[in-house]
Design an enzyme around this catalytic site. Structure first.
Site, PDB file in Angstrom:
ATOM      1  N   CYS A 456       0.826  -1.208   0.000  1.00  0.00           N
ATOM      2  CA  CYS A 456       0.000   0.000   0.000  1.00  0.00           C
ATOM      3  C   CYS A 456       0.861   1.259   0.000  1.00  0.00           C
ATOM      4  CB  CYS A 456      -0.917   0.002   1.205  1.00  0.00           C
ATOM      5  SG  CYS A 456      -1.838   1.529   1.320  1.00  0.00           S
ATOM      6  N   ARG A 459       0.103   4.559   3.009  1.00  0.00           N
ATOM      7  CA  ARG A 459       0.155   4.226   4.425  1.00  0.00           C
ATOM      8  C   ARG A 459       0.492   5.381   5.349  1.00  0.00           C
ATOM      9  NH1 ARG A 459       3.993  -0.697   4.669  1.00  0.00           N
ATOM     10  NH2 ARG A 459       4.371  -0.299   2.454  1.00  0.00           N
ATOM     11  N   TRP A 628      -9.160   6.053  -0.004  1.00  0.00           N
ATOM     12  CA  TRP A 628      -9.665   6.732  -1.191  1.00  0.00           C
ATOM     13  C   TRP A 628      -8.793   6.389  -2.386  1.00  0.00           C
ATOM     14  CZ3 TRP A 628      -8.377   9.749   3.188  1.00  0.00           C
ATOM     15  CH2 TRP A 628      -7.113  10.319   3.160  1.00  0.00           C
ATOM     16  N   GLU A 633      -5.456   4.012 -10.364  1.00  0.00           N
ATOM     17  CA  GLU A 633      -6.237   2.801 -10.107  1.00  0.00           C
ATOM     18  C   GLU A 633      -7.476   2.763 -10.980  1.00  0.00           C
ATOM     19  OE1 GLU A 633      -4.979   0.418  -8.316  1.00  0.00           O
ATOM     20  OE2 GLU A 633      -3.345   1.872  -8.237  1.00  0.00           O
TER      21      GLU A 633
END
Ligand SMILES: Cc1cc2nc3c(=O)[nH]c(=O)nc-3n(C[C@H](O)[C@H](O)[C@H](O)COP(=O)(O)OP(=O)(O)OC[C@H]3O[C@@H](n4cnc5c(N)ncnc54)[C@H](O)[C@@H]3O)c2cc1C
Ligand SMILES: Cc1cc2nc3c(=O)[nH]c(=O)nc-3n(C[C@H](O)[C@H](O)[C@H](O)COP(=O)(O)O)c2cc1C
Length: 1442
Positions: A456, A459, A628, A633
Site C-alpha cells: 500500500c 500508508r 480513497w 487505479e
C-alpha cells in the site's frame, strides 16, 4: 545552470509572536526571504537564509502564485502549528542538509549552501563536522558559528536563561551586527512574519538525521555498495547513512534507473490492499505470468524468516509457551540468530542516501520466495493455512506477540496490566483455542495491519482509520446494514475518510462470517453468449454468483452489484445497495468536452471486502476497509485489456494516431484519462490523490517509519504506480519486502469455498420471490433499517468526555454533555486524573471540558493530562515546568483560532500524528478578569491539533463573568450536531430530544425524579470522611491553636493570623497552600431550612434518584442513592457540603422558574436564565445568596431535592501557608484577610466571606478540616545563592512569611550565604495595615531581609504608591540581578497586582534598551526557567489593604 540540489524541505513551527521568524520580499512575484528575525524560529533553526525562495508551503506549490497569494497562505496558518516549507537556495548554489553527531552523540542537522563549484570542498568540510552555513558571494550572511552553536547547544530555554545575563549583551551586539549586514532584523510589532523550530527535517537534498546513538562524530560514509546485512551500530531504529560522492551516486542512480526502464515494461499495480491503491485484487485475468516475464531485475531480495528477538525485559510470566514456539521456528536458509545485529541497507538512487532496515527482523512470517526465486510480482497468493483453524500453540505464540506489541504501543510493556492481560488471553486460548480482543486492541490491530501492508502506497495515513467494531453482529441483514453505515461514513459527501468494519472472528472455518463481494461497491460484469462482457470483466464470476442467488442486473456497463454476505457459515443473503448512498463521479476532461461522451463514471469509495484480517493468531474473515482512490487505479480499471479495455476509445476522443504504436498514443491517452479522472473528482470535491503526491507521501512515510521503527516493509512492484515511472521518487527507492503481523491477507473467494446448506440451484429461484420488492419498497425498507442500525452502530462509537475542574463547574457541564451525547454515542464521562491516558490515541471522539486556574494553569486534576499531552508532542522534553507552557499558547491562540479552518484538512502528505484518528472539541471555562483567559483550554485544543487530532468544532469558551452557562449550552448543542454529522448520524438522532436533555438530562433535576429518604440504620458519615469523599481528597483533622489580629482595630479591613496545629509533622514546603474547609454561617442555614419548611433533625438523609431500566418489554423503575452527597443530616449538608452563598447559576434559575407559582416571577426567572446580559447585571448588582434569591421570588416552591442535586459544592478555600516547617513542623499558619462587602451598590446587606468569617469565629481548639496542596511552581530554589525578590500586597505577604522563616533557619545553618532578599510590600497605611511589621523589622536587623520597600496607597501626606511603583526606583539593581545574577522573583496577590508588577519589570527592561519583544521574551524566559513565580489569589482586590 542552477543545481538540481538546491532545495531543502524543512519543518518549523509558526509562533504566535513573529510567526516563522523571517521577512519576505516580493522579487518579481516570487516570495523571497529578505531577513531573519533575531532569535526567532527561522534563525534558531539555522536552516533558513536570506535569499531563499519559497517553493512550497505545506505541500502547496506556490511558485506559480503571486506574492500576495503566498503571503495569504502563510498568514492563514495558525500560530503554534508546524509548517513544512520547500525552500530553494540562492541561484547558482547547491543547498542541502547534513546531519552530524555532536559530541553528546545527538544528531545535529545543519544546512550547507555553497556555489555549485565548491560542492566537493564542502563535502569534505561537512565530514569534518563544520557547523558553518556557507554561502556564495550573493548571500553574504554568515551565521556566527559560535553563538549559534551556543543557542543550539543550549536548546532548552532554561540553559539559555542561565546565561542570559552575560549572553544578553552579546546578543544585543550580535543583533546590531546583523542589522549592519542587512540580513537580520530587530523584530517590530507585526504579525505577518513567519517562524520555525527544526522539529523534523525533511530531505530535499542529501543529509539525513541519524536516529541511532551512533556515538561517532561526522557523516558515516558508506563502506560498500553491497546492501545486505551489516552489523548495526548500537541504538538501531531509524538508521540512515550517507554515501560517498555525489557524482558516483548520480552515476549509479542513472544506471539503475535505466535498468528499470529497460526491464519493467508494465509497472503492475492493481490490487493494493488499502484502497488508495485498490483495484482488482482478484483479477485473475491479469496474468501473473505477464508480470513475471516483464520484471526481471526487481527483488533480488532474500526474504528472511526469523523469530523476533525476545527482550530481556520480558517478565517471566509472559515469557512462556509462545516464545519458545516462536523462537523454535526453524530458520530459513538466510535466517540469523535472534541476537544477530543485522540490517539491510537500502539506497535511494537519486542521491545515494542509504537507510538501514532493521525492522525486517521482527518478521516471523515467511514469504513465498526462496533463495532461488522471488514471487513478489505474483498477484494474490492465498496461503493454504488461511482457510484452516490455527493450532492452539500457534495462536498462543502469535497472541503473545500481539499483546506485547499492544502494550509496547501504549508504553505499558511489562507492567502488571500487561501480565494480567496476557494471563487472561492465555487462559482463554487454553480453554477455547480462541480469545476476545478488547476494543482498543482491535483498533490498534486494524491500524497496525494497514501500517504493515507492504503493497500500500497510502500508508502515511495509517493512524487515521475509523474502526467500526461489528463483532456483535450475528445476521446477514445486520451485516448489510453495518456495511451501509460504513459506506455512509467513508463517503462523507465526498470528503472521504478511511474506515474499517470488522465482523466476527473465526471460531471454525466452517462457521465463518464472510463478505462475498471483492469490493463492497463494484460494477457488474455480464458475460454474453458471444463471450463478450458488458460491464466490468473483473466482476463476472461474482456477478454470476449474484445471479444464481436471484439477482437480476440491468445489463448495463455500470450496474452496482448487490452486497452478498453470509453469517456463521450459513448460505449467503443478498441485498441491494440503495443508490442514493453510493457516490459516483461522472468523468469529464477539463479541456476536451467530448470526453464526457464516453459516458464513464466511477464510484468514489473503494471498499475492499474479501481479505482476511490476521491478528494475534486470530482470523477475521469478514472485514471491509476503505481509503480513497489514486487516479491510476481507476484509469487502469478503464483501460486494462482484462478490464473495460477502453484505451482505444479514449485515444479516439483525443484524435490520436492509433495506427502505430510508436506514436505513443497509448501513453498519451492514458495520461489524458488520468487527467480527466483527477479533474472529475476534484471538480466535484471528491477526495482523490494523484500518483505524484502519493509517491511523495510514501517517501515521507518511509522516512517516518525509519525513524520510528527502523524500517518499513514495502513491495516495490506494487508501490510504484503504473504512471509516472521514474519520474516518481518511489521508483528510485530500494525497498525491502517482508510480512509483519497484524496484516491483511488474501483468502479464497467465498463462493469458491462455501459449503452450501441448501441446494444452490434451488436457492437461485426460491428466495427470489420474497425479495422482489419494488425499488421504493426496498429503498424505504433499507432506509428504515439503516436508520435503526446506524443508531445501534453509532452507539458503538465511543465518545469520551474528559473534564478537568477546580471548583466543580466543568464536571457539571461534562455531565450535562453526557446527557446529550448518550442520544447518539457510547459515551463515557471521566475526570482527567482518572482517565487512562494510554487510551487517548484510540479514542474516536474526545470532548474536553476544562477550566483554567492559577494564572493560566490547568486545574489540579488536569495537570497529569497536560503533562501527557506535552510528552506526546515532545517526548524528549522534560515537562517539569508549568504555566508558561499553557499561557504562551493560551494568550495568543484566541486570535489564530478564529482562522483555524485551514488546519487539519485531510492532507495526503501529512502523516496522522499520534492522535491522527481522534476527533475532538474543547470547551473552556474561565474568567475574563484573568489575563490568560481560558489559557489551559486553549492549550489543550492546540496540543490536540498538533498531535494530529481533528477538531470538529473550534474551541468555545464560557466566561464566568458573562453567561458561562449559556455559552456552554450553545456549544453543547452545536458540538453534538457536528459530531452526529461527522459520524453520519444526522438523520438518525432525535436532535430535539438530545437538546432538551441539556435542561432535563438524567443528571439534572426534574420534578419527581428525586426523593429524600432517611438513611437506613441512621448512621451519618464522619465529617472529614464525608469531605474527603465529596472532594476526592485526603482530608486531615487539625486543631485551631491560635488566632490574632494583624491590623490595627482602626483599619477598615481586618487580617488574622490563624495557627493550626497537628499531632504529627505536617509535610509541606514554603510556598505551599493549605485548603481549608469552612461551614456556612448558622443564620443562613437556618433561614434556608425555614424557607424549605424543614426542621433540623440529627438523622442523616440521602437523596435517591429514580432509575428506569428496560428488560425485554418490561420497564422497571428503581430508586437508587445519589452518591454525589455523603450521608449527613440535612443541616450539615447545607452547612459543610453545599454552597449556598454563591449567586445561583442560569441553569439553577431555570429550575427555579419551573417552580415559581407566580407568573411574573416565573417570567423574570426565565429571563434571567435565558438573557445573559440581564442575568449578569442582576448578579453583579445583588450578588445574591440563595436565600436572598428565594426571598426575591417568594412564590417559588422549592423542593429540597432540587437544592441537593443542583447546588454547587462548597469548595475549600486555599491559603498560602505562612510558616516554615523548619520553625515548627507540627504547625501551619495562615494569613487571612476577612472578606466583607456591601451589595446593591453599597446599599444592600453586608456579605461576609464564608471561610474567612468562619475562621474568625471558630473557637480555639476546635477541629479544622484541611489538606495541603503543593504549589511546586512557587517553591524556593534548591540552592539559596542568588538575589530573591518577594513582592506582595496585603495578604499577598502570606507566603513570604514562610519564606523568611525558612531563610532564617537556613542562614543559621550557613546554607544561604549568598542569599540576598528584597521584600517589596504594599498596604494602605503604615500605621493601620502594615501587617508583620515587627517581624520584618527584626529580620532586617538580623540581616535576613537586606532590602525592604514599603508602598503605601493611603498614607496621609504622601502620594499613592503601589508595589509596582517601587520597581522603577530599583531598576538598575533589579535588571542587573535578573540579567546577571540569576535572581528569582516571587509575586503574590490578586491578578491586577500581578499584572502591574509584570508590566513594571517589562518597563525596566525597556528603559535598559531592550526592545518590547526582547523585554517580553526575557520575562517569558524567566517564567519558563522557573525564575519568575506568581501565586495568584483571585480576580478581586481581596482585603489587600492598599
Ligand atoms: C492559591 C490561593 C491562595 C490564597 N491565599 C490566600 C491567603 O494567603 N490569604 C487570604 O486571605 N486569601 C487567600 N486566598 C483567597 C482565599 O482562598 C479566599 O478566596 C478568601 O479568603 C475568601 O474566602 P471566603 O470564603 O472568606 O469568601 P467567599 O465566601 O468565598 O467570598 C468571596 C467571594 O465574594 C465575592 N466578593 C468578594 N468581594 C466582593 C465585592 N466587593 N463585591 C461583590 N462580591 C464580592 C467574590 O465572588 C469572591 O469570590 C488564596 C486564594 C488562592 C486561590
Ligand atoms: C484562583 C483562581 C484563578 C483563576 N485563574 C484563571 C485564569 O488564569 N484564567 C481564566 O480564564 N480563569 C481563571 N479562573 C476562573 C475559573 O477558571 C472559573 O472560575 C471557572 O468557571 C472555574 O471552573 P471549575 O469549577 O470547573 O474549576 C480562576 C479562578 C480562581 C478562583
Amino acid at each position: 545552470m542552477e543545481s538540481t540540489h538546491n532545495s531543502i524541505k524543512i519543518r518549523i513551527i509558526k509562533r504566535a509572536t513573529y510567526g516563522l521568524g523571517f521577512y519576505l520580499t516580493n522579487d518579481r512575484e516570487a516570495a523571497v526571504i529578505s531577513g531573519l528575525v533575531v532569535d526567532c524560529e527561522a534563525e534558531k533553526s539555522r536552516l533558513v537564509l536570506p535569499g531563499d525562495r519559497i517553493s512550497a508551503v505545506n505541500s502547496i506549490h506556490v511558485e506559480a502564485m503571486t506574492f500576495a497569494q503566498v503571503l495569504a497562505i502563510l498568514e492563514k496558518i495558525p500560530a503554534e502549528s508546524p509548517v513544512v516549507l520547500l525552500l530553494k537556495g540562492p541561484a547558482n548554489c547547491h543547498t542541502r542538509l547534513v546531519t552530524f553527531f555532536g559530541e553528546d552523540g545527538a544528531p545535529h542537522t545543519t544546512r550547507i549552501t555553497e556555489p555549485v563549484s565548491s560542492q566537493a570542498q564542502t563535502q569534505t568540510q561537512a565530514q569534518a563536522q563544520t557547523q558553518t552555513v556557507k554561502t556564495d558571494a550573493t548571500v553574504k550572511t554568515t551565521i556566527d558559528g559560535k553563538s549559534n552553536g551556543d543557542i543550539a547547544a543550549s536548546s532548552t530555554v532554561q540553559s539559555q536563561l542561565m546565561s542570559i545575563g552575560t549572553d544578553l549583551q552579546q546578543r544585543l551586539t550580535r543583533i546590531e551586527d546583523f542589522i549592519q549586514q542587512g540580513a537580520m532584523f530587530r523584530p517590530v510589532a507585526r504579525t505577518d512574519s513567519l517562524g520555525f523550530l527544526p522539529a523534523l527535517l525533511e530531505q530535499g537534498g542529501t543529509g539525513q538525521i541519524n536516529g541511532g546513538g551512533g556515538g561517532g562524530a561526522g557523516v558515516v560514509p558508506s563502506k560498500s555498495s553491497n546492501n545486505f546485512e551489516e552489523d548495526i551500530p548500537p541504538g538501531s531504529p531509524g538508521l540512515h547513512r550517507r554515501t560517498d560522492s555525489q557524482s558516483s551516486l548520480l552515476r549509479s542512480a542513472n544506471s539503475r534507473a535505466s535498468l528499470r526502464r529497460r526491464s519493467i515494461l508494465t509497472a503492475p499495480n492493481s490490487a493494493q490492499i488499502i484502497p488508495s491503491q485498490t483495484g482488482d485484487s482478484t483479477d485473475e485475468s491479469f496474468s501473473a505470468r505477464d508480470r513475471r516475464s516483464s520484471i526481471t531485475t526487481h527483488s533480488a531480495h532474500n526474504h528472511i524468516t526469523l523469530g523476533r528477538k525476545s527482550s530481556n525485559l520480558e517478565p517471566s510470566s509472559i515469557m512462556s509457551a509462545g516464545d519458545s514456539q516462536r523462537n523454535n521456528r526453524s530458520p530459513s536458509p538466510t535466517s540469523m540468530s535472534a541476537n544477530n545485529k543485522k540490517y539491510v541497507k537500502l539506497k535511494y538512487l537519486v542521491d545515494g542516501k542509504t537507510t538501514m532496515d532493521t525492522l525486517y527482523r521482527q518478521s516471523s512470517q515467511t514469504l513465498n520466495c526462496n533463495p532461488h526465486r522471488c514471487t513478489s510480482s505474483l498477484l494474490n497468493t492465498v496461503r493454504p493455512q488461511n482457510s484452516l483453524a490455527r493450532p492452539k500453540e500457534e495462536v498462543l505464540s502469535l497472541a503473545k506477540d500481539f499483546i506485547r506489541q499492544y502494550f509496547e504501543s501504549i508504553k505499558r510493556y511489562g507492567t502488571p496490566a500487561h501480565v494480567t492481560r496476557w494471563n487472561d488471553v492465555e487462559a482463554q486460548i487454553n480453554e477455547t483455542g480462541n480469545y476476545e480482543f478488547k476494543e482498543q486492541e482491535l483498533t490498534f490491530a486494524a491500524k497496525s495491519a494497514w501500517r504493515n501492508s507492504q503493497r500500500c502506497i497510502g500508508r502515511i495515513q495509517w493512524t487515521k482509520l475509523q474502526v467500526f467494531d461489528a463483532r456483535f453482529i450475528n445476521t446477514p441483514r445486520t451485516m448489510f446494514e453495518a456495511l451501509l453505515n460504513h459506506i455512509k461514513y467513508a463517503t462523507n459527501r465526498g470528503n472521504i475518510r478511511s474506515a474499517i468494519t470488522i465482523f466476527k472472528q473465526r471460531t471454525t472455518p466452517e462457521t465463518d462470517f464472510r463478505i462475498w463481494n471483492q469490493q463492497i461497491i463494484r460494477y457488474a460484469g455480464y458475460k454474453q453468449e458471444d463471450g463478450s462482457i458488458i460491464g466490468d470483466p473483473a466482476s463476472t464470476e461474482f456477478t454470476e454468483t449474484c445471479q444464481k442467488l436471484g439477482w437480476k442486473g440491468a445489463n448495463g456497463r455500470f450496474d452496482i452489484l448487490p452486497i452478498v454476505v453470509s453469517a456463521s457459515g450459513q448460505d449467503p443473503e443478498l441485498f441491494d445497495i440503495p443508490k442514493e448512498i453510493v457516490l459516483q463521479v461522472m468523468m469529464k476532461h477539463a479541456e476536451y468536452p467530448k470526453f464526457a461522451e464516453l459516458d464513464l463514471k466511477w464510484y468514489a469509495v473503494p471498499v475492499v471486502s474479501n481479505m482476511l484480517f490476521d491478528v494475534g493468531g486470530i482470523f477475521f474473515p469478514a472485514v471491509a476497509f476503505s481509503g480513497w482512490y489514486m487516479n491510476t487505479e481507476i484509469a487502469r480499471d478503464y483501460v486494462d485489456v482484462s478490464r473495460y479495455n477502453l484505451l482505444e476509445d479514449i485515444a479516439n476522443v483525443f484524435n490520436l494516431d492509433t495506427s502505430k504504436i510508436s506514436s505513443l498514443w497509448k501513453d498519451q491517452a492514458f495520461l489524458e484519462l488520468n487527467k480527466a479522472i483527477l479533474y472529475s473528482f476534484q471538480s466535484t470535491n471528491t477526495t482523490i490523490v494523484d500518483h505524484h503526491s502519493a509517491s511523495e507521501s510514501f517517501m515521507k512515510h518511509l522516512e517516518n517509519e525509519q525513524k520510528v521503527r527502523g524500517g518499513c516493509p514495502a513491495d516495490w512492484v506494487w508501490i510504484v504506480p503504473p504512471l509516472g515511472g521514474s519520474l516518481l521518487p518511489v521508483f528510485h527507492q530500494e525497498m525491502l519486502d517482508y510480512r509483519l503481523s497484524p496484516c491483511y491477507d488474501y483468502q479464497e473467494e467465498a463462493w469458491r469455498v462455501h459449503v452450501w446448506k441448501k441446494d444452490k440451484s434451488k436457492s437461485s429461484q426460491a428466495p427470489k420471490s420474497k425479495r422482489k420488492f419494488g425499488f421504493r419498497e426496498i429503498a424505504r425498507a433499507v432506509k428504515f433499517s439503516a436508520k435503526l442500525m446506524s443508531k445501534a452502530l453509532a452507539r458503538r462509537i465511543r465518545a469520551t468526555i474528559i473534564f478537568a475542574t477546580e471548583t466543580g463547574k466543568s464536571e457539571r457541564y461534562a455531565k450535562a454533555l453526557f446527557d446529550v451525547f448518550k442520544y447518539g454515542f457510547d459515551v463515557n464521562v471521566i475526570s482527567a486524573d482518572h482517565y487512562d491516558l494510554t487510551h487517548l490515541e484510540h479514542e474516536a471522539l474526545l470532548l474536553i471540558v476544562t477550566s483554567t486556574f492559577g494564572n493560566g494553569d490547568p486545574p489540579d486534576n488536569g495537570k497529569e493530562f497536560a503533562g501527557y499531552l506535552h510528552q506526546l508532542s515532545s517526548p524528549d522534553e522534560n515537562f517539569g515546568h508549568r504555566s508558561q507552557l499553557y499561557t504562551r499558547t493560551g494568550r495568543n491562540v484566541g486570535s489564530s483560532l478564529d482562522r483555524q479552518e485551514t488546519v487539519n484538512q485531510d492532507n495526503f502528505m501529512e502523516s496522522g500524528g499520534p492522535l491522527g484518528n481522534v476527533r475532538f472539541a474543547v470547551f473552556g471555562l474561565g474568567s475574563s478578569s484573568y489575563p490568560h483567559f481560558c489559557a489551559f483550554a486553549h492549550h489543550v485544543d492546540q496540543s490536540l491539533r498538533n498531535l494530529g487530532g481533528e477538531c470538529i468544532l473550534p474551541i468555545h469558551t464560557g466566561d464566568e463573568l458573562n453567561g458561562q452557562d449559556q455559552s456552554f449550552k450553545k456549544w453543547a448543542t452545536e458540538v453534538f450536531r457536528v459530531a452526529c454529522d461527522d459520524f453520519c448520524l444526522g438523520d438518525d438522532v432525535n436532535m430535539a430530544d438530545a437538546n432538551a436533555a441539556l435542561s432535563q438530562g438524567d443528571s439534572s433535576w426534574t420534578r419527581g425524579r428525586y426523593r429524600l429518604r432517611p438513611v437506613t440504620g441512621g448512621v451519618s458519615d464522619e465529617l472529614p470522611a464525608a469531605l474527603g469523599q465529596t472532594h476526592n481528597k485526603n482530608v486531615q483533622t487539625y486543631r485551631l491553636k491560635g488566632r490574632r489580629h494583624l491590623q490595627s482595630k482602626e483599619s477598615t479591613r481586618q487580617t488574622i493570623l490563624v495557627e493550626i496545629e497537628a499531632e504529627e509533622d505536617i509535610p509541606y514546603h514554603p510556598g505551599d497552600h493549605v485548603a481549608l474547609f469552612a461551614q456556612n454561617d448558622t443564620a443562613s442555614i437556618n433561614g434556608l431550612l425555614d424557607r424549605l419548611g424543614i426542621r433540623p433533625s440529627p438523622s442523616p438523609m440521602q437523596v435517591e434518584v429514580l432509575v428506569e431500566k428496560a428488560i425485554g418489554m418490561t420497564v422497571t423503575k428503581t430508586w437508587k442513592r445519589l452518591d454525589r452527597l455523603p450521608l449527613l443530616p440535612l443541616d450539615m449538608l447545607f452547612a459543610s457540603i453545599l454552597d449556598i452563598t454563591t449567586p445561583p447559576s442560569q441553569m439553577l434559575c431555570e429550575c427555579l422558574a419551573s417552580l415559581a407559582l407566580d407568573p411574573t416571577e416565573r417570567e423574570r426567572l426565565m429571563q434571567l436564565s435565558k438573557n445573559t446580559e440581564q442575568y449578569e447585571n442582576w448578579k453583579r448588582f445583588n450578588w445574591p445568596t440563595l436565600l436572598e434569591v428565594l426571598d426575591e421570588f417568594p412564590s417559588v416552591e422549592v423542593d429540597p431535592t432540587l437544592l441537593l442535586v443542583e447546588l454547587p459544592l462548597l469548595q475549600p478555600r486555599f491559603y498560602s501557608i505562612s510558616s516554615s516547617a523548619l520553625t515548627n513542623p507540627k504547625q501551619i499558619d495562615a494569613t487571612i484577610g476577612l472578606v466583607a462587602y456591601l451589595t446593591k451598590g453599597g446599599n444592600g446587606p453586608v456579605h461576609n466571606g464564608v471561610c474567612s468569617s468562619y475562621l474568625n469565629k471558630l473557637p480555639l481548639n476546635e477541629k479544622v478540616f484541611c489538606y495541603i496542596r503543593s504549589a511546586s511552581t512557587f517553591h524556593l530554589p534548591s540552592k539559596l545563592s542568588m538575589p530573591i525578590y518577594l513582592i506582595g500586597a496585603g495578604t499577598g505577604i502570606a507566603p513570604f512569611r514562610s519564606f523568611w522563616q525558612h531563610f532564617e533557619k537556613m542562614r543559621e545553618t550557613k546554607s544561604a550565604d549568598k542569599l540576598e532578599v528584597s521584600l517589596i510590600f504594599g498596604c494602605r497605611n503604615s500605621k493601620l495595615d502594615h501587617i508583620y511589621r515587627d517581624e520584618i523589622e527584626a529580620l532586617r536587623k538580623n540581616g535576613t531581609i537586606q532590602h525592604f520597600y514599603l508602598a503605601l496607597s493611603r498614607e496621609h501626606g504622601i502620594p499613592k504608591a503601589y508595589v509596582q511603583s517601587v520597581i522603577p526606583t530599583i531598576a538598575e539593581k533589579l535588571f542587573a540581578d535578573i540579567s546577571q545574577r540569576g535572581a528569582h522573583i516571587y509575586v503574590c496577590g490578586d491578578v491586577g497586582m500581578a499584572a502591574g508588577v509584570h508590566d513594571a519589570i517589562r518597563d525596566v527592561c525597556l528603559a535598559k534598551g531592550l526592545t518590547e519583544i526582547e523585554a517580553v521574551k526575557l520575562l517569558d524566559h524567566l517564567r519558563s526557567s522557573d525564575r519568575y513565580h506568581e501565586d495568584i489569589f483571585g480576580n478581586y482586590n481581596m482585603a489587600s489593604g492598599y
